[in-house]
Structures are given as structure tokens and as C-alpha cells.
Design a protein around this motif. Structure first.
Motif, PDB file in Angstrom:
ATOM      1  N   SER A  88       6.869  67.679 -57.074  1.00  0.00           N
ATOM      2  CA  SER A  88       6.619  66.506 -57.751  1.00  0.00           C
ATOM      3  C   SER A  88       7.677  65.318 -57.536  1.00  0.00           C
ATOM      4  N   ILE A  89       7.168  64.077 -57.943  1.00  0.00           N
ATOM      5  CA  ILE A  89       8.068  63.025 -57.830  1.00  0.00           C
ATOM      6  C   ILE A  89       7.974  62.522 -59.135  1.00  0.00           C
ATOM      7  N   ALA A  90       9.160  62.058 -59.957  1.00  0.00           N
ATOM      8  CA  ALA A  90       8.587  61.321 -61.253  1.00  0.00           C
ATOM      9  C   ALA A  90       9.681  59.972 -61.349  1.00  0.00           C
ATOM     10  N   LEU A  91       9.240  59.049 -61.780  1.00  0.00           N
ATOM     11  CA  LEU A  91      10.002  57.771 -61.919  1.00  0.00           C
ATOM     12  C   LEU A  91       9.857  57.092 -63.373  1.00  0.00           C
ATOM     13  N   PRO A  92      10.835  57.045 -64.113  1.00  0.00           N
ATOM     14  CA  PRO A  92      10.818  56.469 -65.372  1.00  0.00           C
ATOM     15  C   PRO A  92      10.340  54.844 -65.355  1.00  0.00           C
ATOM     16  N   LEU A  93       9.252  54.519 -65.896  1.00  0.00           N
ATOM     17  CA  LEU A  93       8.857  53.165 -65.560  1.00  0.00           C
ATOM     18  C   LEU A  93       9.799  52.044 -66.204  1.00  0.00           C
ATOM     19  N   ALA A  94      10.527  52.562 -67.143  1.00  0.00           N
ATOM     20  CA  ALA A  94      11.442  51.445 -67.705  1.00  0.00           C
ATOM     21  C   ALA A  94      12.617  51.072 -66.906  1.00  0.00           C
ATOM     22  N   GLN A  95      12.576  51.815 -65.722  1.00  0.00           N
ATOM     23  CA  GLN A  95      13.892  51.708 -64.858  1.00  0.00           C
ATOM     24  C   GLN A  95      13.110  50.712 -63.813  1.00  0.00           C
ATOM     25  N   PHE A  96      11.969  50.434 -63.664  1.00  0.00           N
ATOM     26  CA  PHE A  96      11.417  49.853 -62.488  1.00  0.00           C
ATOM     27  C   PHE A  96      10.964  48.420 -62.888  1.00  0.00           C
ATOM     28  N   GLN A  97      11.727  47.388 -62.342  1.00  0.00           N
ATOM     29  CA  GLN A  97      11.615  46.102 -62.632  1.00  0.00           C
ATOM     30  C   GLN A  97      10.746  45.254 -61.407  1.00  0.00           C
ATOM     31  N   PRO A  98       9.589  45.160 -61.513  1.00  0.00           N
ATOM     32  CA  PRO A  98       8.910  44.440 -60.499  1.00  0.00           C
ATOM     33  C   PRO A  98       9.282  43.406 -59.735  1.00  0.00           C
ATOM     34  N   ALA A  99       9.896  42.613 -60.930  1.00  0.00           N
ATOM     35  CA  ALA A  99      10.382  41.078 -60.544  1.00  0.00           C
ATOM     36  C   ALA A  99      11.751  41.163 -59.793  1.00  0.00           C
ATOM     37  N   ALA A 100      12.274  42.496 -59.847  1.00  0.00           N
ATOM     38  CA  ALA A 100      13.474  42.544 -59.118  1.00  0.00           C
ATOM     39  C   ALA A 100      13.446  43.105 -57.600  1.00  0.00           C
ATOM     40  N   VAL A 101      12.269  43.549 -57.354  1.00  0.00           N
ATOM     41  CA  VAL A 101      12.091  43.991 -55.752  1.00  0.00           C
ATOM     42  C   VAL A 101      12.122  42.860 -54.848  1.00  0.00           C
ATOM     43  N   PRO A 102      13.195  42.920 -54.062  1.00  0.00           N
ATOM     44  CA  PRO A 102      13.300  41.830 -53.102  1.00  0.00           C
ATOM     45  C   PRO A 102      11.816  41.934 -52.261  1.00  0.00           C
ATOM     46  N   ARG A 103      11.354  40.836 -51.792  1.00  0.00           N
ATOM     47  CA  ARG A 103      10.427  40.574 -51.127  1.00  0.00           C
ATOM     48  C   ARG A 103      10.382  41.340 -49.506  1.00  0.00           C
ATOM     49  N   GLU A 104      11.375  41.396 -48.993  1.00  0.00           N
ATOM     50  CA  GLU A 104      11.447  42.252 -47.704  1.00  0.00           C
ATOM     51  C   GLU A 104      11.274  43.700 -47.930  1.00  0.00           C
ATOM     52  N   VAL A 105      11.608  44.126 -49.209  1.00  0.00           N
ATOM     53  CA  VAL A 105      11.267  45.774 -49.310  1.00  0.00           C
ATOM     54  C   VAL A 105      10.113  46.005 -49.398  1.00  0.00           C
ATOM     55  N   GLU A 106       9.353  45.179 -50.204  1.00  0.00           N
ATOM     56  CA  GLU A 106       7.795  45.551 -50.358  1.00  0.00           C
ATOM     57  C   GLU A 106       7.107  45.386 -49.064  1.00  0.00           C
ATOM     58  N   ALA A 107       7.541  44.119 -48.282  1.00  0.00           N
ATOM     59  CA  ALA A 107       7.001  44.043 -46.997  1.00  0.00           C
ATOM     60  C   ALA A 107       7.261  45.069 -45.971  1.00  0.00           C
ATOM     61  N   GLY A 108       8.516  45.716 -45.986  1.00  0.00           N
ATOM     62  CA  GLY A 108       8.742  46.799 -45.245  1.00  0.00           C
ATOM     63  C   GLY A 108       7.934  47.808 -45.480  1.00  0.00           C
ATOM     64  N   ILE A 109       7.874  48.216 -46.737  1.00  0.00           N
ATOM     65  CA  ILE A 109       6.825  49.308 -47.071  1.00  0.00           C
ATOM     66  C   ILE A 109       5.385  49.395 -46.643  1.00  0.00           C
ATOM     67  N   SER A 110       5.116  47.941 -46.749  1.00  0.00           N
ATOM     68  CA  SER A 110       3.626  47.868 -46.429  1.00  0.00           C
ATOM     69  C   SER A 110       3.320  47.768 -44.785  1.00  0.00           C
ATOM     70  N   GLY A 111       4.310  47.054 -44.263  1.00  0.00           N
ATOM     71  CA  GLY A 111       4.060  46.847 -42.848  1.00  0.00           C
ATOM     72  C   GLY A 111       4.579  47.985 -41.823  1.00  0.00           C
ATOM     73  N   ARG A 112       4.887  49.082 -42.441  1.00  0.00           N
ATOM     74  CA  ARG A 112       5.361  50.122 -41.567  1.00  0.00           C
ATOM     75  C   ARG A 112       3.840  50.462 -41.211  1.00  0.00           C
ATOM     76  N   HIS A 113       3.741  51.299 -39.818  1.00  0.00           N
ATOM     77  CA  HIS A 113       2.585  51.593 -39.461  1.00  0.00           C
ATOM     78  C   HIS A 113       2.823  52.428 -38.152  1.00  0.00           C
ATOM     79  N   THR A 114       1.539  53.073 -37.509  1.00  0.00           N
ATOM     80  CA  THR A 114       1.909  53.819 -36.362  1.00  0.00           C
ATOM     81  C   THR A 114       1.153  53.036 -35.325  1.00  0.00           C
ATOM     82  N   ASN A 115       1.562  53.015 -34.227  1.00  0.00           N
ATOM     83  CA  ASN A 115       1.051  52.298 -33.033  1.00  0.00           C
ATOM     84  C   ASN A 115       0.908  52.995 -31.839  1.00  0.00           C
TER      85      ASN A 115
END
Ligand code: FMN
Length: 354
Positions: A88-115
């Protein structure tokens, strides 16, 4: 705010790669914590909760979540628990600040793909500088002779795979043949595969194992294995993710795999994973390989180990064919976000549980 937090984490976690897009996980959100654990989503899962492919993918989920909290909490706030038959993986929600996530970090995660399409032949400029620090876990293979030698090992394993009824059933239970099936969001959408003209029809034809078995007597598995490795032979470079066999090492390799894949895709380099050497090697080690194939797969593993100069305790966790893309691929889909937060249900049919 919490539901926005959970939605962002679900999106990050569910975009992780998995063998045949099996997405073998479930998420649990409480007021304080976001968690992830194994969940079998299809009638056939040859790997199970603690199988090698599952742990690699779980490492990739871990890496995605760790990236989401890295600023400002630091990725150490994501906890992993790994037992012999569960994780299992667990992450305390209090430690997660959505506004602090750099745009390129989320773009990198969602942009990764198989070709799976052909890549350009030219070398990747500054490849070493694109790769994450990974010590000895990441080996670059750029010499053509070495790529051909690895391709020969891959082809041997691929031949064994096309002769294995369990792997045949797993592949064909994963395939999604048309838009309606692909819309389920799980499994291998045929549109994401790179097939020659008539390839789809031929795959339909070979779907029943009895027919495939007869075709194999005529040597069709040789043709399929050659086709399966053709693009690998032409790759300008191959990456090998290697390391020890322990579950923790497999998990950490999953994190490195994800880091590498994201970095390459963000730099415009396409990635096509090849798992056959690892999978058939695991089957050999577990005594689950058909007797006719143990020798050729054993030889293929030895030869690949020599090409990669593996130490006795090291093995291949994954191979990547990499290069500049010629065309954007069709992107693989995912189950709807809500499905991952729903209570576990046993798989009820050959199709995915949605
Ligand atoms: C453990 C593992 C094994 C995989 N093996 C292969 C493979 O042998 N061939 C292949 O084309 N893709 C392989 N893939 C890629 C998955 O099919 C792919 O990640 C999945 O369909 C989701 O698509 P995406 O990566 O575009 O998000 C593998 C991925 C993982 C995590």
C-alpha cells in the motif's frame, strides 16, 4: 478543498503505466489520508498483488504521488508498505498543497505515454543529460551490434510467449477491439498498437488458442516474434532498467522507470517498453515455463546479461526502445476516476470490471 485534493491525486496516480493497461489498483480517501493498494480488475491477472509487473507499476504510482507532494512537503511524506502478498501507499492529505504543484510536474505526469510506432533513426542528442540520476540501475545501449544482440534475446522470449497458452489468454483478454470496448478505459486498445495492414484481422483469427496452437505448428510464432522485435532492432537507442530481484528493489526500479519515462517524454523522446525478457525470465525462475522453452529462454537471458554486463545479482526489469517520434501515438485510456475509489468488486467477466 479535500475533494479537489483527492481528485488531483487520483488523476496523478491513475495515469501510471501498467502491463496491458491492467490498472491493478484501488484508491482510498479518508479525511486525513490518500491511499492506494492492489485491486485485481480483470478476470485474468498473471502477476497478482506482489508480482513483478505489479510492483513495477506500483513504484510508478508511488513516483507520481511523490512528485505531487515534493513541493513543498518533500517526497518522503509518501509512505510505502510492502508485505509478502500485499502493498500500500499512503499520503497524509495535510501535506499536499495543490496550489504548490508546479505546472510542469503535473504536465509531466499526465503527458507520459507509450509510443509503439516507428521512431526516427537519428541519435538522441544529449541523451545522458536527459536521464535522471539512477546509479547503475539505468544502462544506455546505443551501439547497433549490442541492440541487435538484445533484440535476438527479445525475439527468443517473444517466441516462447506466443507458445504459452496462459500468456495468449492474458493478451487476448486485454485487447479492446473497437471504440466501444476501448471506451471501458481498461486493457489494450487496438488503436494504440502498431500493426501492419491486415494485422488486426489476423489477430482476430488467431484469438482462439486452439487455432493459435495449430498455426504455431506451422511456425507462425516465429513470424510474430520477428514482427514484435522489428522496431526494436532499428532503435537509435535502448535503455535497460536493471537491479536486484527483491520486491523493494523492483519497486524502486518502478520509481526510476517512471522518472526516466517522464523525463524522456518531456524532452520530446518517445518510449516503447518491452517486458518479454523479464516476464519469460520470471516464468523460467518460477518453473512456470513450458519445458520446450526453458533452454532457449535461459540462453536469451544469459546473452542479454552479457550484453548489459550484468553482475550476478542483477537482472533486467524492463527495456525501453527510445527515439524521436515520427507521429504521435493514440493514447491509452484509463478507467473513470470514480471507479478507483469504489469498493472492491470481484471481476465478473472476461472484460474489465468497470
Ligand atoms: C510492467 C509493464 C510491462 C509492460 N510491457 C509492455 C510490453 O511488453 N510491450 C508494450 O508495448 N508495452 C508494455 N507496457 C506498456 C503498457 O502497455 C502501457 O503502459 C499501458 O498500456 C498504458 O499506456 P500508457 O503507458 O500510454 O499510459 C508495459 C508497462 C508496464 C508497466
Amino acid at each position: 478543498m479535500t475533494s479537489d485534493k483527492v481528485a488531483r491525486l487520483v488523476d496523478a496516480a491513475r495515469s501510471a503505466p501498467s502491463a496491458d493497461n491492467s490498472q491493478p489498483w484501488r484508491f482510498v480517501a479518508t479525511a486525513d489520508e490518500f491511499g492506494c493498494h492492489y485491486c485485481r480488475r480483470s478476470a485474468v491477472d498473471p502477476f497478482g498483488a506482489s508480482g513483478h509487473a505489479t510492483l513495477l507499476s506500483a513504484g510508478a504510482v508511488h513516483e507520481n504521488l511523490a512528485r505531487m507532494v515534493a513541493a513543498p512537503a518533500g517526497d518522503g511524506v509518501v509512505n510505502r508498505r510492502l508485505d509478502s502478498d500485499s502493498w500500500s501507499i499512503a499520503l497524509p492529505l495535510a501535506q499536499f498543497q495543490p496550489a504548490a504543484v508546479p505546472r510542469e510536474v503535473e504536465a509531466g505526469i499526465s503527458g507520459r505515454h507509450t509510443n509503439r510506432r516507428p521512431f526516427r533513426k537519428d541519435r538522441i542528442s544529449g541523451l545522458a543529460s536527459l536521464l535522471p540520476a539512477a546509479g547503475d540501475s539505468l544502462r544506455v545501449v546505443a551501439a547497433h551490434e549490442a541492440i541487435l544482440a538484445l533484440a535476438a534475446s527479445l525475439e527468443s522470449c517473444s517466441r516462447a510467449r506466443f507458445n504459452d497458452p496462459e500468456l495468449h489468454h492474458w493478451l487476448f483478454s486485454s485487447l479492446r477491439w473497437d471504440e466501444a470496448e476501448a471506451a471501458s478505459g481498461t486493457g489494450l486498445d487496438m488503436a494504440t498498437l502498431h500493426l501492419p495492414p491486415g494485422g488486426r484481422l489476423f489477430m482476430r483469427f488467431m484469438a482462439p488458442w486452439e487455432r493459435m496452437r495449430l498455426l504455431n505448428r506451422l511456425g507462425i510464432y516465429r513470424v510474430l516474434a520477428a514482427a514484435d522485435t522489428a522496431l526494436f532492432r532499428q532503435a537509435p537507442a535502448v535503455l535497460a532498467l536493471v537491479g536486484g530481484s527483491g520486491p523493494e528493489e523492483v519497486w524502486e526500479t518502478g520509481r526510476i522507470m517512471q522518472r526516466t519515462w517522464i523525463a524522456l517524454n518531456q524532452a520530446g523522446v518517445a518510449v516503447h517498453p518491452y517486458y518479454a525478457i523479464t516476464d519469460l525470465g520470471n516464468r523460467l525462475a518460477a518453473g512456470r515455463l513450458l519445458p520446450d522453452w526453458t533452454r532457449s529462454v535461459g540462453k536469451a537471458l544469459d546473452s542479454a546479461a552479457e550484453v548489459l554486463n550484468l553482475a550476478p545479482r542483477e537482472r533486467i526489469h524492463m527495456l525501453f526502445r527510445i527515439g524521436y517520434p515520427t507521429r504521435s501515438p493514440v493514447r491509452s485510456r484509463r478507467l473513470p476516476a470514480a471507479t478507483f475509489l469504489a469498493a472492491d468488486r470481484p471481476p465478473s467477466s472476461r472484460q474489465a470490471v468497470a
